[in-house]
Design a protein around this motif. Structure first.
Motif, PDB file in Angstrom:
ATOM      1  N   ALA A  58      69.456  -0.332 -31.990  1.00  0.00           N
ATOM      2  CA  ALA A  58      70.890  -0.156 -32.189  1.00  0.00           C
ATOM      3  C   ALA A  58      71.210   1.337 -32.270  1.00  0.00           C
ATOM      4  O   ALA A  58      70.364   2.159 -32.638  1.00  0.00           O
ATOM      5  CB  ALA A  58      71.333  -0.873 -33.464  1.00  0.00           C
ATOM      6  N   LEU A  59      72.431   1.687 -31.960  1.00  0.00           N
ATOM      7  CA  LEU A  59      72.830   3.088 -31.897  1.00  0.00           C
ATOM      8  C   LEU A  59      73.076   3.715 -33.260  1.00  0.00           C
ATOM      9  O   LEU A  59      73.191   4.935 -33.366  1.00  0.00           O
ATOM     10  CB  LEU A  59      74.109   3.219 -31.058  1.00  0.00           C
ATOM     11  CG  LEU A  59      74.000   2.833 -29.581  1.00  0.00           C
ATOM     12  CD1 LEU A  59      75.363   2.945 -28.914  1.00  0.00           C
ATOM     13  CD2 LEU A  59      72.985   3.708 -28.871  1.00  0.00           C
ATOM     14  N   TRP A  60      73.141   2.891 -34.303  1.00  0.00           N
ATOM     15  CA  TRP A  60      73.561   3.415 -35.609  1.00  0.00           C
ATOM     16  C   TRP A  60      72.588   4.439 -36.174  1.00  0.00           C
ATOM     17  O   TRP A  60      73.010   5.457 -36.737  1.00  0.00           O
ATOM     18  CB  TRP A  60      73.744   2.255 -36.589  1.00  0.00           C
ATOM     19  CG  TRP A  60      74.526   1.109 -36.022  1.00  0.00           C
ATOM     20  CD1 TRP A  60      74.115  -0.182 -35.872  1.00  0.00           C
ATOM     21  CD2 TRP A  60      75.861   1.161 -35.488  1.00  0.00           C
ATOM     22  NE1 TRP A  60      75.096  -0.938 -35.283  1.00  0.00           N
ATOM     23  CE2 TRP A  60      76.180  -0.143 -35.040  1.00  0.00           C
ATOM     24  CE3 TRP A  60      76.803   2.176 -35.343  1.00  0.00           C
ATOM     25  CZ2 TRP A  60      77.406  -0.459 -34.467  1.00  0.00           C
ATOM     26  CZ3 TRP A  60      78.027   1.867 -34.770  1.00  0.00           C
ATOM     27  CH2 TRP A  60      78.311   0.564 -34.345  1.00  0.00           C
ATOM     28  N   LEU A  61      71.285   4.208 -36.069  1.00  0.00           N
ATOM     29  CA  LEU A  61      70.304   5.122 -36.652  1.00  0.00           C
ATOM     30  C   LEU A  61      70.336   6.506 -35.988  1.00  0.00           C
ATOM     31  O   LEU A  61      70.443   7.527 -36.691  1.00  0.00           O
ATOM     32  CB  LEU A  61      68.907   4.515 -36.582  1.00  0.00           C
ATOM     33  CG  LEU A  61      67.772   5.357 -37.187  1.00  0.00           C
ATOM     34  CD1 LEU A  61      68.054   5.647 -38.650  1.00  0.00           C
ATOM     35  CD2 LEU A  61      66.427   4.642 -37.038  1.00  0.00           C
ATOM     36  N   PRO A  62      70.257   6.616 -34.646  1.00  0.00           N
ATOM     37  CA  PRO A  62      70.334   7.954 -34.050  1.00  0.00           C
ATOM     38  C   PRO A  62      71.681   8.632 -34.257  1.00  0.00           C
ATOM     39  O   PRO A  62      71.747   9.862 -34.412  1.00  0.00           O
ATOM     40  CB  PRO A  62      70.046   7.713 -32.563  1.00  0.00           C
ATOM     41  CG  PRO A  62      70.303   6.264 -32.348  1.00  0.00           C
ATOM     42  CD  PRO A  62      69.959   5.583 -33.629  1.00  0.00           C
ATOM     43  N   LEU A  63      72.774   7.849 -34.287  1.00  0.00           N
ATOM     44  CA  LEU A  63      74.080   8.449 -34.538  1.00  0.00           C
ATOM     45  C   LEU A  63      74.159   9.013 -35.952  1.00  0.00           C
ATOM     46  O   LEU A  63      74.685  10.116 -36.178  1.00  0.00           O
ATOM     47  CB  LEU A  63      75.189   7.411 -34.321  1.00  0.00           C
ATOM     48  CG  LEU A  63      75.498   7.033 -32.875  1.00  0.00           C
ATOM     49  CD1 LEU A  63      76.568   5.956 -32.819  1.00  0.00           C
ATOM     50  CD2 LEU A  63      75.937   8.254 -32.081  1.00  0.00           C
ATOM     51  N   PHE A  64      73.640   8.269 -36.922  1.00  0.00           N
ATOM     52  CA  PHE A  64      73.629   8.752 -38.299  1.00  0.00           C
ATOM     53  C   PHE A  64      72.756   9.999 -38.421  1.00  0.00           C
ATOM     54  O   PHE A  64      73.134  10.977 -39.075  1.00  0.00           O
ATOM     55  CB  PHE A  64      73.123   7.655 -39.241  1.00  0.00           C
ATOM     56  CG  PHE A  64      72.957   8.118 -40.662  1.00  0.00           C
ATOM     57  CD1 PHE A  64      74.055   8.204 -41.507  1.00  0.00           C
ATOM     58  CD2 PHE A  64      71.704   8.480 -41.154  1.00  0.00           C
ATOM     59  CE1 PHE A  64      73.901   8.638 -42.824  1.00  0.00           C
ATOM     60  CE2 PHE A  64      71.547   8.914 -42.454  1.00  0.00           C
ATOM     61  CZ  PHE A  64      72.651   8.998 -43.289  1.00  0.00           C
ATOM     62  N   ALA A  65      71.573   9.963 -37.799  1.00  0.00           N
ATOM     63  CA  ALA A  65      70.667  11.114 -37.861  1.00  0.00           C
ATOM     64  C   ALA A  65      71.299  12.341 -37.219  1.00  0.00           C
ATOM     65  O   ALA A  65      71.201  13.458 -37.750  1.00  0.00           O
ATOM     66  CB  ALA A  65      69.345  10.771 -37.176  1.00  0.00           C
ATOM     67  N   ALA A  66      71.951  12.162 -36.072  1.00  0.00           N
ATOM     68  CA  ALA A  66      72.595  13.292 -35.399  1.00  0.00           C
ATOM     69  C   ALA A  66      73.746  13.837 -36.235  1.00  0.00           C
ATOM     70  O   ALA A  66      73.926  15.061 -36.337  1.00  0.00           O
ATOM     71  CB  ALA A  66      73.094  12.861 -34.021  1.00  0.00           C
ATOM     72  N   GLY A  67      74.518  12.946 -36.845  1.00  0.00           N
ATOM     73  CA  GLY A  67      75.622  13.395 -37.690  1.00  0.00           C
ATOM     74  C   GLY A  67      75.132  14.164 -38.904  1.00  0.00           C
ATOM     75  O   GLY A  67      75.691  15.210 -39.269  1.00  0.00           O
TER      76      GLY A  67
END
Length: 248
Positions: A58-67
């Motif tokens: 899911a995209l949530w983990l990389p999006l959170f890490a990037a943010g």
């Protein structure tokens, strides 16, 4: 799902292309580990129904890490990551996130099984598969984006199903369903096609060439990279630093 070896090879290509002067054995190992990390959801599928290509795809983990990384390095008053690891740590973190998303998730998203990009908020696997051609009669024809396509997905992409209807077999979990069957037939796929073998060979060659060049430079006393005497970019907050990450 795409073989883990292919994901590792794509991660190696990204490491060779993006690490720059931060390239070394440990940095490459971190990037490759990030590239293959999404495949660990196959282990979780032994307990969690439909976890393969969903839980860590899911995209949530990389999006959170990037943010979080952007906030720490560009918005906050003082970057904890840069203070502890210098500009190399920041560069490595960004490349690792890219490897997780592109090599780990992307290879399955563009594969036959697809990836559950919005799991668990919305349960639907997505697959990008099609063609882009120019026809003298029909003009430009593309079948990657499917507007108004039937299926459970919210995104305009092909959807092979949900976690309830789309079981993905792996070496760890051959039937893709919860439970461990020790007597099941297991196949460990290293490569499944010619293009995957090309990617693996290219990744290995790139890492070998970069490592040999780095070793030769160190033997000559030229440091890590003769073209990277200083780093001046967003990672260092606009300050010029030497190769140790200390601002001048």
């Amino acid at each position: 799902m795409a073989p883990t070896l292919v994901a590792a090879a794509v991660g190696a290509v990204l490491a060779a292309a993006l690490l720059g002067a931060a390239f070394d054995r440990r940095a490459v190992a971190v990037v490759i580990a990030a590239a293959v990390a999404p495949d660990l959801d196959a282990v979780a599928s032994l307990v969690v129904p439909g976890a393969t290509n969903a839980l860590l795809h899911a995209l949530w983990l990389p999006l959170f890490a990037a943010g979080a990384l952007y906030w720490d390095t560009a918005v906050g008053d003082r970057s904890r990551l840069r203070t502890r690891f210098g500009w190399r740590g920041v560069r490595l973190a960004w490349v690792a996130i890219a490897a997780f998303l592109v090599a780990g998730v992307g290879t399955d998203l563009f594969g036959s099984e697809g990836a559950n990009l919005l799991y668990p908020i919305h349960d639907a696997y997505y697959r990008i598969d099609g063609r882009l051609v120019f026809s003298t009669q029909e003009g430009i024809v593309q079948t990657f984006v499917a507007l108004g396509a039937d299926g459970p997905g919210l995104l305009p992409l092909q959807s092979p199903g949900t976690t309830a209807t789309h079981a993905i077999p792996t070496f760890v979990n051959p039937d893709g369903r919860p439970g461990l069957d020790l007597g099941a037939d297991r196949e460990l796929s290293l490569v499944r096609s010619g293009w995957q073998l090309v990617v693996v060979a290219a990744g290995a060659a790139l890492i070998a060439v970069r490592a040999a060049r780095l070793r030769r430079l160190r033997e000559l006393g030229g440091g890590d990279d003769p073209t990277a005497e200083t780093e001046t970019d967003a990672e260092t907050g606009g300050a010029e630093t030497d190769r140790t990450g200390v601002a001048r």
